[in-house]
Structures are given as structure tokens and as C-alpha cells.
Design a protein around this motif. Structure first.
Motif, PDB file in Angstrom:
ATOM      1  N   VAL A 163      23.598  74.708  21.221  1.00 23.98           N
ATOM      2  CA  VAL A 163      24.119  74.547  22.223  1.00 23.98           C
ATOM      3  C   VAL A 163      24.101  72.454  21.854  1.00 23.98           C
ATOM      4  CG1 VAL A 163      24.585  76.877  23.043  1.00 23.98           C
ATOM      5  CG2 VAL A 163      22.776  75.086  24.135  1.00 23.98           C
ATOM      6  N   HIS A 164      25.384  72.446  22.333  1.00 26.71           N
ATOM      7  CA  HIS A 164      25.798  71.045  22.189  1.00 26.71           C
ATOM      8  C   HIS A 164      26.873  70.304  23.160  1.00 26.71           C
ATOM      9  CE1 HIS A 164      25.683  66.389  20.499  1.00 26.71           C
ATOM     10  NE2 HIS A 164      27.101  67.144  20.971  1.00 26.71           N
ATOM     11  N   CYS A 165      26.369  70.397  24.778  1.00 27.84           N
ATOM     12  CA  CYS A 165      26.627  70.482  26.030  1.00 27.84           C
ATOM     13  C   CYS A 165      27.230  68.726  26.174  1.00 27.84           C
ATOM     14  CB  CYS A 165      26.239  71.165  26.913  1.00 27.84           C
ATOM     15  SG  CYS A 165      26.902  72.631  26.259  1.00 27.84           S
ATOM     16  N   HIS A 166      28.956  68.484  26.549  1.00 30.16           N
ATOM     17  CA  HIS A 166      28.924  67.051  27.008  1.00 30.16           C
ATOM     18  C   HIS A 166      29.253  67.346  29.174  1.00 30.16           C
ATOM     19  CE1 HIS A 166      28.732  64.343  23.851  1.00 30.16           C
ATOM     20  NE2 HIS A 166      29.145  65.061  23.012  1.00 30.16           N
ATOM     21  N   ASN A 167      28.666  65.687  29.255  1.00 31.35           N
ATOM     22  CA  ASN A 167      28.999  66.017  30.433  1.00 31.35           C
ATOM     23  C   ASN A 167      30.095  65.303  31.593  1.00 31.35           C
ATOM     24  OD1 ASN A 167      27.216  66.473  32.827  1.00 31.35           O
ATOM     25  ND2 ASN A 167      26.594  64.823  33.191  1.00 31.35           N
TER      26      ASN A 167
ATOM     27  N   GLY B 193      28.754  60.786  28.907  1.00 31.17           N
ATOM     28  CA  GLY B 193      27.178  61.663  28.143  1.00 31.17           C
ATOM     29  C   GLY B 193      27.154  63.064  27.594  1.00 31.17           C
ATOM     30  N   ASN B 194      25.774  63.568  27.032  1.00 30.35           N
ATOM     31  CA  ASN B 194      25.392  64.821  26.654  1.00 30.35           C
ATOM     32  C   ASN B 194      24.705  65.270  27.814  1.00 30.35           C
ATOM     33  OD1 ASN B 194      26.252  62.754  24.545  1.00 30.35           O
ATOM     34  ND2 ASN B 194      25.250  65.088  23.641  1.00 30.35           N
ATOM     35  N   ALA B 195      23.856  66.708  27.357  1.00 28.99           N
ATOM     36  CA  ALA B 195      23.250  66.987  28.419  1.00 28.99           C
ATOM     37  C   ALA B 195      21.113  66.333  28.516  1.00 28.99           C
ATOM     38  CB  ALA B 195      22.347  68.474  27.906  1.00 28.99           C
TER      39      ALA B 195
ATOM     40  N   LEU C  11      19.707  58.580  19.450  1.00 38.53           N
ATOM     41  CA  LEU C  11      19.957  58.232  18.029  1.00 38.53           C
ATOM     42  C   LEU C  11      20.901  58.732  17.494  1.00 38.53           C
ATOM     43  CD1 LEU C  11      16.444  57.636  16.852  1.00 38.53           C
ATOM     44  CD2 LEU C  11      17.674  55.629  18.487  1.00 38.53           C
ATOM     45  N   ARG C  12      21.253  59.471  18.096  1.00 42.08           N
ATOM     46  CA  ARG C  12      23.223  59.834  17.211  1.00 42.08           C
ATOM     47  C   ARG C  12      24.425  59.651  18.529  1.00 42.08           C
ATOM     48  NH1 ARG C  12      28.190  62.117  17.322  1.00 42.08           N
ATOM     49  NH2 ARG C  12      26.596  64.402  17.624  1.00 42.08           N
ATOM     50  N   ASP C  13      23.997  60.661  18.860  1.00 50.55           N
ATOM     51  CA  ASP C  13      25.221  61.081  20.230  1.00 50.55           C
ATOM     52  C   ASP C  13      25.114  59.630  21.478  1.00 50.55           C
ATOM     53  OD1 ASP C  13      27.377  62.086  21.747  1.00 50.55           O
ATOM     54  OD2 ASP C  13      27.391  63.688  20.297  1.00 50.55           O
ATOM     55  N   GLY C  14      24.055  59.867  21.358  1.00 52.30           N
ATOM     56  CA  GLY C  14      23.058  58.476  22.417  1.00 52.30           C
ATOM     57  C   GLY C  14      23.739  57.032  22.328  1.00 52.30           C
TER      58      GLY C  14
HETATM   59 ZN    ZN Z   1      28.463  65.361  21.542  1.00 50.76          ZN
END
Ligand code: ZN
Ligand code: KIV
Length: 506
Positions: free
Chosen positions: A200-204, A236-238, A11-14
Motif C-alpha cells: 500500500v502507498h498512501c498519501h496524507n 506527503g506520504n505515510a 528519494l522518489r516520492d519524498g
Molecule cells: Zn505517491
């Protein structure tokens, strides 16, 4: 087994995915579903970003029980106060404050020195802690930061009371071993690191978000930030479902588990895709349409003998029904049992028609998946006059072209009586829709219209999905299928009208 916390930021990064705006009701529905999925934390939004963001975070904090409800804020007082004002209504509020630590961001974005950033980080965590026990601090662009400076900032944040320190690979630049080494480095060089959970917060961007997150877990991270279907900024994110199913399927390899109820994964994925309008790619791991579909004869044979031959996890484990694939060699019996599985019961001419249509489609596209079977069954239902259908389509004529306006003439039988109407429109679909509306009056309102091709080429089958609402505002989803997009649209509308009518009778 270590328990890894799942921090969901759909709901935030997505929601930062290009084109993915959710309204407040949709956000609340997704948050309830995430609670059902049993994620540990829901990052509900970025409250200072807009009034709407603030209201939705507050609404979720007021209404959704179970997970921590978190609001994002930059390391500045006004942001932190606004985030707290939104999340404080939750039984389990959480503040997530962040500042960039890479020299690149410091020089070009923040225009601040390292010592200024260090003191902003400390002050931000201190202020957030004055509101909430549970404060997370993130070093944006951590993977491109000087590791020594990064460790200094992390140590200071923990000293100020942060209980989670998040290490983002903000631009998805790290290779798997590099990111793993960074986590080990932090564990070795931040003296008070045991005072906080490493997140951890990983981008793709390079397709490594899940791999990097899992390597971090192997190296001691205790929380993974992720999104449903992997949506998020840029690439996107993980993906939550991939992270979780790796932990569940290879628990002994990781020595870790998490609390997610995997049986809710498929429903959650479908809901997020429907509300954001972002389709899940067909071959996407875990939740893609093909993820559990077995096409090759050899595989189908192996599956029948023992699913373990070709399935490392079962569709049921993510809450999905077994994908039934009808190929051109499947018999009538397979079609009947597939229809029964989806709750349809046909016989006589209708069944013959469906079998013929499914087989024709299987000839064209090699195999027919569950969604296609449902679409074909709905299509036959729409044209059939059995089962007390209110509106039955009789005839559609359209004219359109580059020198004439679009015009449609539609005939339907309503409760057995023939009615017809003609109408103009901006195109043939619009004209046909207007003609149907003329016949039916204000019976239904068209809320959403989506057209897809379910086979390739100019002779593709068009699949129209609609959301229609009755006069009472209740919404129904309806589909129509045809080689012709106008016909597919008209059938979908007729289906929608019948659903509205059925809904009323029930
Ligand atoms: Zn992010
Ligand atoms: O990608 C990122 O760095 C972020 C932070 C705000 C955590 O989304």
C-alpha cells in the motif's frame, strides 16, 4: 508474527515534495543511512525523469548494499528499459512500473480505454520481468478506481509475473475503513492474489496516510510504502517512523513486525530534514522536538517516578537522547547536568552567564529544550577568550536604513591581537559578514545560512545556523544566538572560523 516489508520512497516520492531537491551526494548519503535503518527496499528515483535522476539511482545501485534498490517507471518500454539500466548494478535490483486505473485518469490524463490500459499493464510487467525477477506493479489512483476493473488489472499483472502489487491512495481520498475494505475486497476477488505481496502507498491529504496504511496491514497487506518524516507530494506520504513505531509498539495488536532498526530512526529523520531543508514540525509524532518532552510539573513528577507513566516508548528506542527540559523553576544543578550531558564543561563566570541566559530564556518561553541549551552554550563559547579560541569577537557596529546603505565596522581579536575592518553590504548581515571576511581573508567560505527565531515576538532570540567550509573544502556547522539578527550572524561566523581552525589542528 507476519513480517511487513518497509519500502522507502523518500528519494522518489519524498523528493517530489515542493522545494525538496537533493543533490547526488546527499541522495547517496541518505541511501546509506536507509540501509543502516534496515528498510527492505529503497526506491531511489525515477530514472527516465532526468539525467540527474538516472545517475543518482545508478550510483545508489552501485554503492548501497542490503536493501532492494528500486527504480520507478511508467508502463512504457523506454521508461522500463531506462529504469533497468539504472538499477541493474545492484545485487538486489527491483523495477516498479505503474499505470493509472481510475476512469478519471483514463479519460483526462491517459486518454485511453480500460482495455488499452489493461494491455499496457500486462506488456509492462512482461518486459520488466524479462530484466528482473523482482517486479512491482502499481495501479495509480487505485482507491478511486472501479474495484472490479482494479481487480482485473491486478490479476493480470500477477499472471505476467509481478511479485508485488501496490495499491496507492494517490490523492489521499480514502477513509480508514474504506481503504481497509478495498484491501479485503482485492484479497477476496483476485484469484491469484496469493502469488504476490499486497503493498500500500498512501498519501496524507486528509491526514490519514499512516492510519490507512496500518488498517491495510491489519487486512493483509504485506508491504507499506512510506517516507522519512512523511515528506512527499502535496501533504506527503505515510511517515515511515510512525508506521514502524506502531508496528513495534503494538506488535501483538497487529500480529506483525518489521526489520527496521528503530535506533536509527532519529538520525535518519535529522539527516533527511537537514538535506531536504524541510523542518520537522515540533509536535510531530516520534521525531518532533517535543515528542518526548514533558513540560507539566505533574508529568515531570510522574516521569521521574516511572517513565512508563507518560511514555509509551522510550526516546532511546528511536536513538534519541532523553529530552532535557529546563523550566523556570529548574536549579543551577539541572543546568550543569544538562550541559554535561551535551559534553560542555564550564565553570566560574562562564557558567554563571550560561545559567543566567538559560533561566532568562525559560522565563520567556516557559521551557528550554536541548537544542536551545546547545545554542546558548555555543554562544558563550564564541564570546569567551578561554580554550585557545582563535578569533574572539570584540565589537560590532552597523548602520542601515531605507535611505542609507548598510555599513558595518567589526573588531575581533585574533590570537590576542586586535584587528578591525569596515565594509558595505546589501543589508546589515551582509555588511558585517563582508567586514569579517576582510579581516580573515579566504579563511572560510560560507556555504549555507539559516535564520530562525527560537522564541516568539519582536524580541525573539535569533538563532543563526551556518555551514562553513575551510580552504580544504571540509564543512562545519556553526550556530550563533542573540536578540539581534546581525549579532547572531556575526557570532555564528566567528564560531565557524574557530571550528575550521580547530578542525585543522585536530
Ligand atoms: Zn505517491
Ligand atoms: O501516489 C502514487 O500513486 C504513486 C505511484 C507512482 C505509486 O506515487
Amino acid at each position: 508474527m507476519r513480517r511487513i516489508e518497509i519500502f522507502d520512497t523518500t528519494l522518489r516520492d519524498g523528493e517530489q515534495s515542493p522545494g525538496a531537491t537533493l543533490n547526488i551526494d546527499e541522495k547517496l548519503a541518505i541511501a546509506h543511512q536507509l540501509a543502516k535503518l534496515k528498510v527492505d527496499t529503497i526506491e531511489a528515483g525515477f530514472p527516465i525523469a532526468s539525467e540527474d535522476d538516472f545517475s543518482s539511482v545508478k550510483l545508489i545501485a552501485e554503492n548501497v548494499a542490503g536493501p532492494y534498490i528500486c527504480g520507478l517507471c511508467r508502463a512504457v518500454d523506454a521508461d522500463i528499459i531506462r529504469a533497468w539500466d539504472a538499477v541493474k548494478y545492484s545485487d538486489k535490483p527491483r523495477i516498479h512500473t505503474f499505470i493509472a486505473t481510475s476512469d478519471l485518469h483514463l479519460k483526462y490524463k491517459l486518454k485511453k480505454s480500460r482495455s488499452e490500459v489493461l494491455s499496457m499493464a500486462k506488456k509492462a510487467v512482461g518486459l520488466a520481468r524479462s530484466f528482473s525477477e523482482r517486479v512491482e506493479f502499481s495501479c495509480e489512483d487505485a482507491s478511486r478506481s472501479d474495484p472490479k476493473f482494479l481487480c482485473k488489472v491486478i490479476g493480470a499483472a500477477i499472471e505476467e509475473g509481478a511479485c508485488v502489487v501496490n495499491i496507492p491512495d494517490t490523492v489521499g481520498y480514502s477513509e480508514v475503513d474504506e481503504f481497509g475494505k478495498l484491501i479485503s475486497y482485492i484479497r477476496e476477488h483476485v484469484e491469484n492474489i496469493d502469488g504476490a505481496v499486497i503493498s500500500v502507498h498512501c498519501h496524507n491529504d486528509l491526514g490519514l496516510a499512516v492510519a490507512n496504511s496500518l488498517e491495510a496491514v491489519r487486512r493483509g497487506a504485506g508491504q507499506v510504502e512510506c517516507t522519512v518524516n512523511g515528506i512527499g507530494e502535496r501533504a506527503g506520504n505515510a511517515a515511515l517512523e510512525e508506521v514502524v513505531m506502531n508496528l513495534k509498539t503494538k506488535g501483538s495488536y497487529f500480529g506483525c513486525d518489521c526489520s527496521v532498526d528503530t535506533k536509527e530512526i532519529y538520525n535518519t529523520s535529522r539527516m533527511v530534514s537537514r538535506y531536504t531543508g524541510i523542518d520537522v514540525q515540533r509536535n510531530k509524532a516520534i521525531v518532533g522536538k517535543n515528542a518526548f518532552a514533558h513540560e507539566a510539573g505533574i508529568h515531570q513528577h510522574g516521569m521521574l517516578a516511572n517513565p512508563l507513566c507518560y511514555e509509551i516508548m522510550s526516546p532511546a528506542s528511536i536513538g534519541k537522547k532523553t529530552e532535557l527540559v529546563i523550566g523556570k523553576h529548574s536549579g543551577r544543578h539541572a543546568v550543569v547536568s544538562a550541559l554535561e550531558e551535551f559534553g560542555y564543561s564550564f565553570d566560574g563566570d562562564e557558567l554563571d552567564l550560561i545559567v543566567a541566559k538559560i533561566k532568562a530564556l525559560a522565563d520567556k518561553q516557559k521551557s528550554v529544550l536541548s537544542d536551545d541549551i546547545v545554542a546558548i552554550a555555543d554562544d558563550v563559547l564564541c564570546r569567551s577568550s578561554v580554550g585557545n579560541r582563535y578569533v574572539v569577537l570584540d565589537e560590532v557596529k552597523v548602520t542601515c536604513g531605507n535611505k542609507v546603505g548598510a555599513y558595518a565596522d567589526v573588531k575581533v581579536r585574533i590570537d590576542g591581537k586586535m584587528k578591525s575592518a569596515c565594509a558595505d553590504g546589501v543589508g546589515p548581515v551582509d555588511a558585517a559578514t563582508n567586514a569579517i571576511k576582510k579581516i580573515l581573508g579566504p579563511e572560510i567560505v560560507l556555504r549555507e545560512y539559516e535564520l530562525k527565531a527560537i522564541t516568539g515576538g519582536t524580541d525573539a532570540l535569533a538563532d543563526v545556523a551556518l555551514v562553513v567550509a575551510g580552504k580544504d573544502g571540509k564543512e562545519y556547522r556553526a550556530r550563533g544566538l542573540d536578540e539581534d539578527i546581525v549579532m547572531a550572524s556575526v557570532k555564528a561566523i566567528v564560531n565557524g572560523v574557530n571550528m575550521v581552525r580547530r578542525g585543522k589542528k585536530n
